[in-house]
Design an enzyme around this catalytic site. Structure first.
Site, PDB file in Angstrom:
ATOM      1  N   SER A   1     -11.270 -21.753 -13.263  1.00 48.68           N
ATOM      2  CA  SER A   1     -10.573 -22.842 -12.564  1.00 48.68           C
ATOM      3  C   SER A   1     -11.606 -23.876 -12.151  1.00 48.68           C
ATOM      4  O   SER A   1     -12.564 -23.522 -11.467  1.00 48.68           O
ATOM      5  CB  SER A   1      -9.892 -22.325 -11.287  1.00 48.68           C
ATOM      6  OG  SER A   1      -8.996 -21.309 -11.593  1.00 48.68           O
TER       7      SER A   1
ATOM      8  N   ALA B   1     -18.269 -16.631  -3.735  1.00 47.72           N
ATOM      9  CA  ALA B   1     -17.173 -17.569  -3.939  1.00 47.72           C
ATOM     10  C   ALA B   1     -17.797 -18.900  -4.294  1.00 47.72           C
ATOM     11  O   ALA B   1     -19.016 -19.059  -4.208  1.00 47.72           O
ATOM     12  CB  ALA B   1     -16.336 -17.681  -2.672  1.00 47.72           C
ATOM     13  N   LYS B   2     -16.917 -19.844  -4.673  1.00 47.40           N
ATOM     14  CA  LYS B   2     -17.484 -21.121  -5.131  1.00 47.40           C
ATOM     15  C   LYS B   2     -18.235 -21.834  -4.013  1.00 47.40           C
ATOM     16  O   LYS B   2     -19.040 -22.699  -4.253  1.00 47.40           O
ATOM     17  CB  LYS B   2     -16.387 -21.985  -5.701  1.00 47.40           C
ATOM     18  CG  LYS B   2     -15.948 -21.433  -7.049  1.00 47.40           C
ATOM     19  CD  LYS B   2     -15.075 -22.377  -7.811  1.00 47.40           C
ATOM     20  CE  LYS B   2     -14.744 -21.806  -9.164  1.00 47.40           C
ATOM     21  NZ  LYS B   2     -13.348 -21.566  -9.383  1.00 47.40           N
ATOM     22  N   ARG B   3     -17.969 -21.448  -2.751  1.00 45.29           N
ATOM     23  CA  ARG B   3     -18.694 -22.114  -1.660  1.00 45.29           C
ATOM     24  C   ARG B   3     -20.156 -21.666  -1.598  1.00 45.29           C
ATOM     25  O   ARG B   3     -20.959 -22.248  -0.907  1.00 45.29           O
ATOM     26  CB  ARG B   3     -17.990 -21.869  -0.325  1.00 45.29           C
ATOM     27  CG  ARG B   3     -17.909 -20.427   0.067  1.00 45.29           C
ATOM     28  CD  ARG B   3     -17.101 -20.251   1.354  1.00 45.29           C
ATOM     29  NE  ARG B   3     -16.940 -18.845   1.651  1.00 45.29           N
ATOM     30  CZ  ARG B   3     -16.011 -18.079   1.132  1.00 45.29           C
ATOM     31  NH1 ARG B   3     -15.133 -18.587   0.299  1.00 45.29           N
ATOM     32  NH2 ARG B   3     -15.941 -16.804   1.437  1.00 45.29           N
TER      33      ARG B   3
ATOM     34  N   ASP C   1     -22.805 -22.323  -2.944  1.00 43.76           N
ATOM     35  CA  ASP C   1     -23.394 -23.301  -3.858  1.00 43.76           C
ATOM     36  C   ASP C   1     -24.810 -22.929  -4.274  1.00 43.76           C
ATOM     37  O   ASP C   1     -25.246 -23.240  -5.370  1.00 43.76           O
ATOM     38  CB  ASP C   1     -23.420 -24.685  -3.211  1.00 43.76           C
ATOM     39  CG  ASP C   1     -22.075 -25.358  -3.377  1.00 43.76           C
ATOM     40  OD1 ASP C   1     -21.258 -24.824  -4.161  1.00 43.76           O
ATOM     41  OD2 ASP C   1     -21.857 -26.388  -2.729  1.00 43.76           O
TER      42      ASP C   1
END
Ligand code: GLU
Length: 300
Positions: free
Chosen positions: A15, A271-273, A275
């Site tokens: 996604s 998670a995508k956070r 970074d």
């Protein structure tokens, strides 16, 4: 659930809501390796349904990052293929057809609850990887006009003429409380979940008129003739829900291989956070594709 006589078809289904991270790298590498080892085909599907959260620059970044890792696919939004389009935002007609079929046969019902109301009404503590069990606020009575209780394989036609489009309300799949859903995962072995306890009536269409993940992924995996789904173990309960959708839509389910989750140094799932652990960042720091594919979290 056996697809032994079919050609192996796997898929990558990122996604574009952020940069891919170390956890994705590992899962997608396993998916690629399994397709290659089985002499099969690999599909890349761009899961860009949520227009609020998906961004074109993340689509470009994910294609680039996957290529840098050494992953190659046979069909996808960039290269095309017999099951095009490969971006979910262009596949609405398929999801609408499935919505119609589920509605006409009484598997789903309209729901006006907000996400907040569902979270507040949930009795059990929430599983952080998953949504709360729906408390049943909008679930119609079994005897309510227009909604039938269907057993697997039953095909009663139920007329609900009021709804010609899903827009404006949520639509939920009605589970049978207490029903056990079991499957054999190719990596994690025997799995068993109980509907109504491990998960409740789940969304198939959102009131902002976006098809929900569970519906879109089943419709697409079936349409693209996927024989094995490789995904993270955080989605085990989603797989159980999806098995109910396969059955309701009369599709034959693929096999499933759930990968172990990659966690950070505090044991928190990536998670995508995160970074700092994005493939991009690690690449800038001088990591090689081999190091990133191994999915080992640096202790820094
Ligand atoms: N787009 C979903 C995700 O990134 C796909 C999950 C799956 O079905 O593999 O979480």
């Amino acid at each position: 659930m056996g697809n032994n006589d079919q050609e192996y078809r796997g898929r990558l289904a990122p996604s574009p809501t952020g940069l891919l991270h170390l956890g994705h790298a590992r899962t997608f590498w396993i998916a690629y390796e399994r397709a290659r080892r089985n002499g099969g085909q690999l599909v890349l599907r761009n899961e860009d349904l949520d227009t609020q959260r998906c961004r074109p620059e993340f689509v470009a970044a994910m294609l680039e990052d996957l290529g840098w890792l050494g992953i190659r696919w046979d069909e996808g939004p960039d290269s095309g293929g017999p099951h095009a389009p490969y971006s979910q935002s262009e596949r609405r007609a398929y999801y609408l057809e499935a919505w119609r079929s589920l509605r006409e046969r009484g598997f789903i019902y309209p729901c006006t609850c907000s996400r907040k109301e569902v979270a507040q009404a949930a009795s059990a503590p929430n599983d952080l990887d998953d949504e709360p069990v729906y408390p049943g606020t909008c679930r119609p009575d079994e005897s309510a006009e227009g909604i039938a209780r269907l057993r697997p394989g039953e095909t009663a036609e139920v007329a609900v003429p009021k709804w010609t489009s899903p827009a404006g309300v949520n639509w939920r799949f009605r589970v049978t409380d207490g029903e056990e859903i079991s499957f054999t995962d190719l990596h994690l072995g025997a799995q068993r979940f109980t509907a109504g306890r491990d998960f409740g009536d789940f969304l198939v269409w959102r009131r902002d008129d976006v098809p929900a993940y569970q519906l879109a992924v089943v419709v697409d995996d079936a349409a693209m003739q996927i024989t094995e789904v490789v995904r993270g173990a955080d989605l085990l309960k989603s797989t159980a829900r999806q098995i109910l959708l396969y059955r309701a839509l009369r599709f034959s389910p693929p096999q499933f291989y759930h990968c172990d989750l990659t966690r950070d140094e505090n044991g928190v799932r990536l998670a995508k956070r995160h970074d700092a652990l994005s493939i991009r960042k690690l690449r800038e720091l001088g990591w090689t594709p081999e190091q990133v594919r191994a999915g080992i979290v640096p202790s820094c």
